[in-house]
Design a protein around this motif. Sequence first.
Motif, PDB file in Angstrom:
ATOM      1  N   ARG A 100      88.554  94.425  55.180  1.00  0.00           N
ATOM      2  CA  ARG A 100      89.191  93.796  56.345  1.00  0.00           C
ATOM      3  C   ARG A 100      88.141  93.197  57.291  1.00  0.00           C
ATOM      4  O   ARG A 100      88.294  92.100  57.813  1.00  0.00           O
ATOM      5  CB  ARG A 100      90.054  94.827  57.083  1.00  0.00           C
ATOM      6  CG  ARG A 100      91.049  94.220  58.035  1.00  0.00           C
ATOM      7  CD  ARG A 100      92.027  95.246  58.540  1.00  0.00           C
ATOM      8  NE  ARG A 100      92.988  95.664  57.536  1.00  0.00           N
ATOM      9  CZ  ARG A 100      94.056  94.953  57.172  1.00  0.00           C
ATOM     10  NH1 ARG A 100      94.272  93.784  57.742  1.00  0.00           N
ATOM     11  NH2 ARG A 100      94.885  95.391  56.264  1.00  0.00           N
ATOM     12  N   GLN A 110      95.355  86.282  57.021  1.00  0.00           N
ATOM     13  CA  GLN A 110      95.955  87.580  56.698  1.00  0.00           C
ATOM     14  C   GLN A 110      96.635  87.615  55.318  1.00  0.00           C
ATOM     15  O   GLN A 110      96.395  88.534  54.530  1.00  0.00           O
ATOM     16  CB  GLN A 110      96.948  87.963  57.806  1.00  0.00           C
ATOM     17  CG  GLN A 110      97.717  89.251  57.551  1.00  0.00           C
ATOM     18  CD  GLN A 110      96.804  90.480  57.414  1.00  0.00           C
ATOM     19  OE1 GLN A 110      95.775  90.577  58.072  1.00  0.00           O
ATOM     20  NE2 GLN A 110      97.170  91.410  56.528  1.00  0.00           N
ATOM     21  N   SER A 114      95.489  89.988  52.111  1.00  0.00           N
ATOM     22  CA  SER A 114      96.257  91.052  51.454  1.00  0.00           C
ATOM     23  C   SER A 114      96.290  90.820  49.947  1.00  0.00           C
ATOM     24  O   SER A 114      96.033  91.741  49.157  1.00  0.00           O
ATOM     25  CB  SER A 114      97.701  91.086  51.964  1.00  0.00           C
ATOM     26  OG  SER A 114      97.679  91.118  53.350  1.00  0.00           O
ATOM     27  N   GLU A 118      94.170  93.183  47.221  1.00  0.00           N
ATOM     28  CA  GLU A 118      94.883  93.943  46.184  1.00  0.00           C
ATOM     29  C   GLU A 118      94.303  93.633  44.803  1.00  0.00           C
ATOM     30  O   GLU A 118      94.041  94.530  44.002  1.00  0.00           O
ATOM     31  CB  GLU A 118      96.382  93.590  46.167  1.00  0.00           C
ATOM     32  CG  GLU A 118      97.177  94.116  47.325  1.00  0.00           C
ATOM     33  CD  GLU A 118      96.969  95.602  47.576  1.00  0.00           C
ATOM     34  OE1 GLU A 118      96.910  96.365  46.610  1.00  0.00           O
ATOM     35  OE2 GLU A 118      96.841  95.972  48.762  1.00  0.00           O
TER      36      GLU A 118
END
Length: 251
Positions: A100, A110, A114, A118
């Motif tokens: 992050r 954002q 994500s 992942e």
Amino acid sequence: MKTVLHVEQLSGGYSPKRAIIHDLNMDIKEGEMIGLIGVNGAGKSTTIKHILGLMTPHRGVVTINGTTLEEDVELYRSSYTYVPETPILFDELTVEEHLRLTAMAYGVPQEQFSQRAEQLLERFHMTKKRKAISAHLSKGMKQKVMIMSALLAKPSLFIIDEPFLGLDPLGIRSLLEDLVEVKHAGSAILMSSHILSTVEHYCDRFMMLDQGRIVAQGTLQDMLQQASQHSQQNVTTLEDAFYAMLNGGEA
Ligand code: ATP
């Protein structure tokens, strides 16, 4: 293809009186992966530190996407990510927090963060460790956090110093596959390594340093050809070329 890294007549070292690297010239274009090779102490890390802007050259110019460090420090530094030989992490931050933090530093939006985070956690078999603080990670896992952070940032230039140490074979494979992917997406990669049998298959060109000078460079074919002039033996691999050039001419 656009030149990402341009190094011209670069000389430098740890004291103003003594140069460690001498008159280095190199260009790395978009979509190219370059292998920086040489014996211990040849000057690979010193070269990298000059490119990163951690050391001031005695002479010469380094630009990333046409900009020098002096012209725009922020732009220069945000154009690359660096994976050092020894991982440098914040002990109390988790794997996810490191990712992050990198995303914030490099302005990754954002949704993209994500999704990419992942994918990277999965590819590097780190999903189960996402909440672990880095003080509790193994050596190879720490290296994976550095690598995942670099891949997450997707800069123009990746500078990677001996990345394979400590990685398990699955990690090495994931790293190489991902480097090929970012390369095809247009990034440039400068990677130093002693694992010649691996880099031989992945790098587009090589640069062999000896005592701070470039002694051979080019594609694998170029390297083999240059090295065969120094050897009576058959030079068929990058390792043969390395021996021929740096071991007194005996392949
Ligand atoms: P290796 O494969 O062992 O990592 P390298 O090619 O990266 O080697 P460098 O670390 O660039 O080699 O070292 C080049 C030369 O600079 C060596 O002679 C080394 O002793 C010297 N050197 C490295 N770090 C420093 C330092 N902090 N201060 C002074 N000299 C240094």
